[in-house]
Design a protein around this motif. Structure first.
Motif, PDB file in Angstrom:
ATOM      1  N   GLU A  97      82.561  31.400  35.269  1.00  0.00           N
ATOM      2  CA  GLU A  97      83.147  31.250  34.088  1.00  0.00           C
ATOM      3  C   GLU A  97      82.364  30.677  33.087  1.00  0.00           C
ATOM      4  O   GLU A  97      82.225  29.503  33.072  1.00  0.00           O
ATOM      5  CB  GLU A  97      84.624  30.712  34.188  1.00  0.00           C
ATOM      6  CG  GLU A  97      85.482  31.029  33.053  1.00  0.00           C
ATOM      7  CD  GLU A  97      87.001  30.886  33.505  1.00  0.00           C
ATOM      8  OE1 GLU A  97      87.546  30.979  32.140  1.00  0.00           O
ATOM      9  OE2 GLU A  97      87.249  30.232  34.198  1.00  0.00           O
ATOM     10  N   GLU A  98      82.109  31.410  31.871  1.00  0.00           N
ATOM     11  CA  GLU A  98      81.281  31.090  30.800  1.00  0.00           C
ATOM     12  C   GLU A  98      82.188  30.096  29.756  1.00  0.00           C
ATOM     13  O   GLU A  98      83.215  29.994  29.842  1.00  0.00           O
ATOM     14  CB  GLU A  98      80.635  32.130  30.279  1.00  0.00           C
ATOM     15  CG  GLU A  98      79.559  32.843  31.249  1.00  0.00           C
ATOM     16  CD  GLU A  98      78.702  32.165  31.869  1.00  0.00           C
ATOM     17  OE1 GLU A  98      78.317  30.846  31.567  1.00  0.00           O
ATOM     18  OE2 GLU A  98      78.153  32.479  32.911  1.00  0.00           O
ATOM     19  N   ASP A  99      81.447  29.326  28.956  1.00  0.00           N
ATOM     20  CA  ASP A  99      82.244  28.672  27.936  1.00  0.00           C
ATOM     21  C   ASP A  99      83.064  29.498  27.067  1.00  0.00           C
ATOM     22  O   ASP A  99      83.884  28.873  26.433  1.00  0.00           O
ATOM     23  CB  ASP A  99      81.015  27.981  27.069  1.00  0.00           C
ATOM     24  CG  ASP A  99      80.540  26.737  27.589  1.00  0.00           C
ATOM     25  OD1 ASP A  99      80.787  26.761  28.912  1.00  0.00           O
ATOM     26  OD2 ASP A  99      79.264  26.635  27.449  1.00  0.00           O
ATOM     27  N   ASP A 100      82.808  30.909  26.904  1.00  0.00           N
ATOM     28  CA  ASP A 100      83.574  31.663  26.109  1.00  0.00           C
ATOM     29  C   ASP A 100      84.424  32.263  26.961  1.00  0.00           C
ATOM     30  O   ASP A 100      85.303  33.456  26.426  1.00  0.00           O
ATOM     31  CB  ASP A 100      82.792  32.645  25.331  1.00  0.00           C
ATOM     32  CG  ASP A 100      81.836  33.462  26.305  1.00  0.00           C
ATOM     33  OD1 ASP A 100      82.064  33.430  27.632  1.00  0.00           O
ATOM     34  OD2 ASP A 100      81.178  34.393  26.031  1.00  0.00           O
ATOM     35  N   SER A 101      84.915  31.799  28.146  1.00  0.00           N
ATOM     36  CA  SER A 101      85.948  32.327  29.220  1.00  0.00           C
ATOM     37  C   SER A 101      85.594  33.589  29.621  1.00  0.00           C
ATOM     38  O   SER A 101      86.559  34.459  30.251  1.00  0.00           O
ATOM     39  CB  SER A 101      87.274  32.475  28.222  1.00  0.00           C
ATOM     40  OG  SER A 101      87.854  31.255  28.074  1.00  0.00           O
ATOM     41  N   GLN A 102      84.477  34.435  29.549  1.00  0.00           N
ATOM     42  CA  GLN A 102      83.856  35.515  30.055  1.00  0.00           C
ATOM     43  C   GLN A 102      83.269  35.011  31.296  1.00  0.00           C
ATOM     44  O   GLN A 102      82.929  33.954  31.858  1.00  0.00           O
ATOM     45  CB  GLN A 102      82.864  36.104  29.137  1.00  0.00           C
ATOM     46  CG  GLN A 102      83.428  36.680  27.765  1.00  0.00           C
ATOM     47  CD  GLN A 102      84.652  37.635  27.977  1.00  0.00           C
ATOM     48  OE1 GLN A 102      84.603  38.734  28.619  1.00  0.00           O
ATOM     49  NE2 GLN A 102      85.595  37.254  27.264  1.00  0.00           N
ATOM     50  N   TYR A 103      83.282  36.212  32.235  1.00  0.00           N
ATOM     51  CA  TYR A 103      82.819  35.989  33.772  1.00  0.00           C
ATOM     52  C   TYR A 103      81.564  36.634  33.803  1.00  0.00           C
ATOM     53  O   TYR A 103      81.253  37.751  33.359  1.00  0.00           O
ATOM     54  CB  TYR A 103      83.796  36.514  34.645  1.00  0.00           C
ATOM     55  CG  TYR A 103      85.032  35.816  34.823  1.00  0.00           C
ATOM     56  CD1 TYR A 103      85.144  34.574  35.673  1.00  0.00           C
ATOM     57  CD2 TYR A 103      86.177  36.231  34.002  1.00  0.00           C
ATOM     58  CE1 TYR A 103      86.327  33.952  35.646  1.00  0.00           C
ATOM     59  CE2 TYR A 103      87.287  35.642  34.193  1.00  0.00           C
ATOM     60  CZ  TYR A 103      87.654  34.334  35.006  1.00  0.00           C
ATOM     61  OH  TYR A 103      88.614  33.597  34.883  1.00  0.00           O
ATOM     62  N   ASN A 139      94.971  35.725  39.965  1.00  0.00           N
ATOM     63  CA  ASN A 139      94.118  35.567  38.885  1.00  0.00           C
ATOM     64  C   ASN A 139      93.935  36.659  38.217  1.00  0.00           C
ATOM     65  O   ASN A 139      92.801  37.556  38.503  1.00  0.00           O
ATOM     66  CB  ASN A 139      92.903  34.902  39.469  1.00  0.00           C
ATOM     67  CG  ASN A 139      91.806  34.505  38.291  1.00  0.00           C
ATOM     68  OD1 ASN A 139      92.007  34.955  37.019  1.00  0.00           O
ATOM     69  ND2 ASN A 139      91.183  33.405  38.555  1.00  0.00           N
ATOM     70  N   GLN A 140      94.624  37.238  37.425  1.00  0.00           N
ATOM     71  CA  GLN A 140      94.746  38.442  36.601  1.00  0.00           C
ATOM     72  C   GLN A 140      93.533  38.563  35.779  1.00  0.00           C
ATOM     73  O   GLN A 140      93.069  39.870  35.813  1.00  0.00           O
ATOM     74  CB  GLN A 140      95.887  38.589  35.656  1.00  0.00           C
ATOM     75  CG  GLN A 140      97.137  38.885  36.775  1.00  0.00           C
ATOM     76  CD  GLN A 140      97.111  39.999  37.674  1.00  0.00           C
ATOM     77  OE1 GLN A 140      96.587  40.975  37.410  1.00  0.00           O
ATOM     78  NE2 GLN A 140      97.458  39.677  38.984  1.00  0.00           N
ATOM     79  N   ARG A 141      92.983  37.471  35.062  1.00  0.00           N
ATOM     80  CA  ARG A 141      91.717  37.526  34.225  1.00  0.00           C
ATOM     81  C   ARG A 141      90.606  37.947  35.004  1.00  0.00           C
ATOM     82  O   ARG A 141      89.986  38.569  34.661  1.00  0.00           O
ATOM     83  CB  ARG A 141      91.637  36.339  33.484  1.00  0.00           C
ATOM     84  CG  ARG A 141      92.522  35.924  32.555  1.00  0.00           C
ATOM     85  CD  ARG A 141      92.403  34.624  31.788  1.00  0.00           C
ATOM     86  NE  ARG A 141      91.128  34.500  31.278  1.00  0.00           N
ATOM     87  CZ  ARG A 141      90.258  33.585  31.645  1.00  0.00           C
ATOM     88  NH1 ARG A 141      90.424  32.794  32.667  1.00  0.00           N
ATOM     89  NH2 ARG A 141      88.828  33.634  31.181  1.00  0.00           N
ATOM     90  N   LEU A 142      90.569  37.170  36.200  1.00  0.00           N
ATOM     91  CA  LEU A 142      89.234  37.750  37.116  1.00  0.00           C
ATOM     92  C   LEU A 142      89.249  38.940  37.622  1.00  0.00           C
ATOM     93  O   LEU A 142      88.155  39.468  37.590  1.00  0.00           O
ATOM     94  CB  LEU A 142      89.224  36.544  38.151  1.00  0.00           C
ATOM     95  CG  LEU A 142      88.087  36.676  39.399  1.00  0.00           C
ATOM     96  CD1 LEU A 142      86.768  36.686  38.509  1.00  0.00           C
ATOM     97  CD2 LEU A 142      88.256  35.565  40.272  1.00  0.00           C
TER      98      LEU A 142
END
Length: 280
Positions: A140-146, A199-202
């Protein structure tokens, strides 16, 4: 914890050297315990037990279903060093799979890579090698992207730096961005296994990675070559051939590691697997 980390940068690419200590006669040794926990998690124990606690809650409370028996059954299906017969030590599955767990642990410490699911969860024969990439991860990156992480591991006690296995890793890393079939299978398997996690975001991120691949575009991706050493100390020189070839990995970015543990990989692997299977 008794380990040291050194990280070097080549622009956007990064390379870590990690040295650990291990006491094989101490059952509570931190490295053994961390590797045992990751091994059990990789084979699905945590997810299955959590699911059982949700689905079988009434039976557990009523005493008609035993979580202890469930855990015993799960561990029966894990790799058994004694079942590998007289294989040469360097070809044993207990050695290669514990090396994979060591690589994953080192990559997690160096780069904060996570392992929500693992290919071992659906392995039909735990005493046979798992085909495909040696490991999947997510960062998970600092911008919340994977970012998808694809791991290739070589275990060696060859004393030279770099070991000859580093040249093999160069070839494997070059193939990763062009092996769309293997990437698609990894992402599809990850998505299916993620259904047991909340974990819906993932889940959405992995769906997007798959859809991007369907558009003939690679997802954001790290290639993580890992050299795992036993009694031979790890060195930044181990990674030199891989560093020299980074242009051939584009558009993927490298997050490499060389890790050593101070004891033989065969002994470490056998002890970890025996403990992972233990239900006492």
């Amino acid at each position: 914890m008794p380990y040291t980390i050194q990280i070097e940068h080549d622009g956007e690419h990064q390379w870590a050297v990690i040295s650990c200590t291990c006491n094989l006669i101490d059952e509570s040794d931190w490295l053994i315990q961390e590797t045992v926990a990751l091994m059990r998690r990789s084979y699905g124990e945590d997810a299955v037990v959590q699911n059982a606690q949700d689905v079988m809650a009434d039976e557990i409370v009523g005493g008609t279903f035993s979580l202890d028996h469930l855990i015993t059954a799960i561990r029966i299906g894990m790799p058994d060093p004694d079942a590998e017969g007289n294989k040469p030590r360097q070809l044993t599955n207990y050695r290669s799979q514990t090396a994979e767990m060591l690589a994953k642990g080192a990559l997690a410490k160096a780069y904060n890579i996570q392992y929500p699911v693992a290919a071992q969860e659906t392995s039909g024969n735990a005493n046979q090698p798992i085909l495909g990439f040696d490991g999947w991860g997510i960062r998970e990156e600092d911008d919340s992207q994977y970012t998808l992480v694809l791991i290739q591991v070589k275990a060696t006690d060859q004393k030279k730096h770099p070991p000859r296995e580093a040249r093999t890793l160069v070839k494997e890393c070059k193939r990763v961005p062009t092996n769309l079939s293997a990437i698609a299978r990894a992402l599809t398997s990850m998505q299916r296994l993620l259904q047991s996690l909340d974990n819906q975001r993932l889940k959405k991120a992995v769906f997007r990675m798959l859809a991007r691949l369907g558009e003939d575009q690679l997802p954001n991706m790290y290639i993580s070559p890992a050299i795992v050493r036993g009694i031979t100390n790890s060195s930044i020189d181990d990674l030199q051939p891989i560093r020299e070839a980074v242009a051939d990995y584009a558009p993927a970015i490298s997050r490499g590691v060389s890790v050593s543990i101070g004891v033989t990989l065969e002994e470490f692997g056998r002890i970890v697997m025996q403990q992972a299977r233990n239900t006492a």
